[in-house]
Design a protein around this motif. Structure first.
Motif, short mmCIF file in Angstrom:
data_model
loop_
_atom_site.label_atom_id
_atom_site.label_comp_id
_atom_site.label_asym_id
_atom_site.label_seq_id
_atom_site.Cartn_x
_atom_site.Cartn_y
_atom_site.Cartn_z
N TYR A 152 0.79 -1.31 0.04
CA TYR A 152 0.07 -0.15 -0.11
C TYR A 152 0.96 1.27 -0.03
O TYR A 152 0.74 2.02 -1.12
N PHE A 153 1.83 1.25 1.06
CA PHE A 153 2.52 2.66 1.02
C PHE A 153 3.42 2.83 -0.18
O PHE A 153 3.62 3.74 -0.63
N ILE A 154 4.15 1.73 -0.54
CA ILE A 154 4.95 1.95 -1.83
C ILE A 154 4.23 2.34 -3.08
O ILE A 154 4.59 3.07 -3.94
N SER A 155 3.01 1.59 -3.15
CA SER A 155 2.25 2.02 -4.36
C SER A 155 1.75 3.39 -4.62
O SER A 155 1.19 3.85 -5.47
N THR A 156 1.32 4.02 -3.22
CA THR A 156 1.07 5.31 -3.02
C THR A 156 2.08 6.42 -3.18
O THR A 156 1.89 7.62 -3.29
N ALA A 157 3.23 5.89 -3.06
CA ALA A 157 4.49 6.77 -3.14
C ALA A 157 4.63 7.48 -4.70
O ALA A 157 4.36 6.98 -5.67
N THR A 158 5.13 8.60 -4.42
CA THR A 158 5.17 9.53 -5.80
C THR A 158 6.82 9.50 -6.10
O THR A 158 6.83 10.04 -7.43
N THR A 159 7.53 9.25 -5.24
CA THR A 159 8.91 9.40 -5.26
C THR A 159 9.81 8.22 -4.77
O THR A 159 9.22 7.53 -3.90
N PHE A 160 11.08 8.01 -5.24
CA PHE A 160 11.63 7.03 -4.47
C PHE A 160 11.67 7.01 -3.11
O PHE A 160 11.41 6.01 -2.45
N TRP A 161 12.10 8.09 -2.60
CA TRP A 161 12.43 8.47 -1.21
C TRP A 161 10.93 8.09 -0.39
O TRP A 161 11.12 7.78 0.96
N MET A 162 9.70 8.45 -0.94
CA MET A 162 8.63 8.18 -0.34
C MET A 162 8.31 6.90 -0.11
O MET A 162 7.77 6.29 0.68
N GLY A 163 8.91 6.02 -1.20
CA GLY A 163 8.43 4.83 -1.37
C GLY A 163 9.57 4.07 -0.05
O GLY A 163 9.18 3.06 0.62
N VAL A 164 10.86 4.43 0.11
CA VAL A 164 11.58 4.06 1.14
C VAL A 164 10.81 4.43 2.42
O VAL A 164 10.72 3.37 3.41
N LEU A 165 10.39 5.55 2.50
CA LEU A 165 9.76 6.14 3.76
C LEU A 165 8.58 5.09 4.16
O LEU A 165 8.21 4.57 5.16
#
Length: 61
Positions: free
Chosen positions: A26-39
């Motif tokens: 869920y969190f990675i699919s809604t991330a807009t950037t790479f670092w938001m995916g890491v977060l």
């Protein structure tokens, strides 16, 4: 006379594992950037803390 103890997996381990995978997706699919995916992945690791916090906030409000 040393007793060996063996810990077997419990159902709560499976629930946490499935929750970790679901939260990570869920969190990675809604991330807009790479670092938001890491977060998002880091948030997925500690998702029970968010759940308990929101439950207490709801119950004690």
């Amino acid at each position: 006379m040393c007793e060996k103890t063996r810990k077997t997996g419990s159902s709560s381990d499976a629930v946490y594992g499935l929750g970790l995978i679901g939260a990570a997706i869920y969190f990675i699919s809604t991330a807009t950037t790479f670092w938001m995916g890491v977060l998002g992945f880091l948030k997925a690791i500690v998702w029970p803390a968010f759940l308990v916090y929101e439950a207490f906030r709801y119950l004690l409000a």
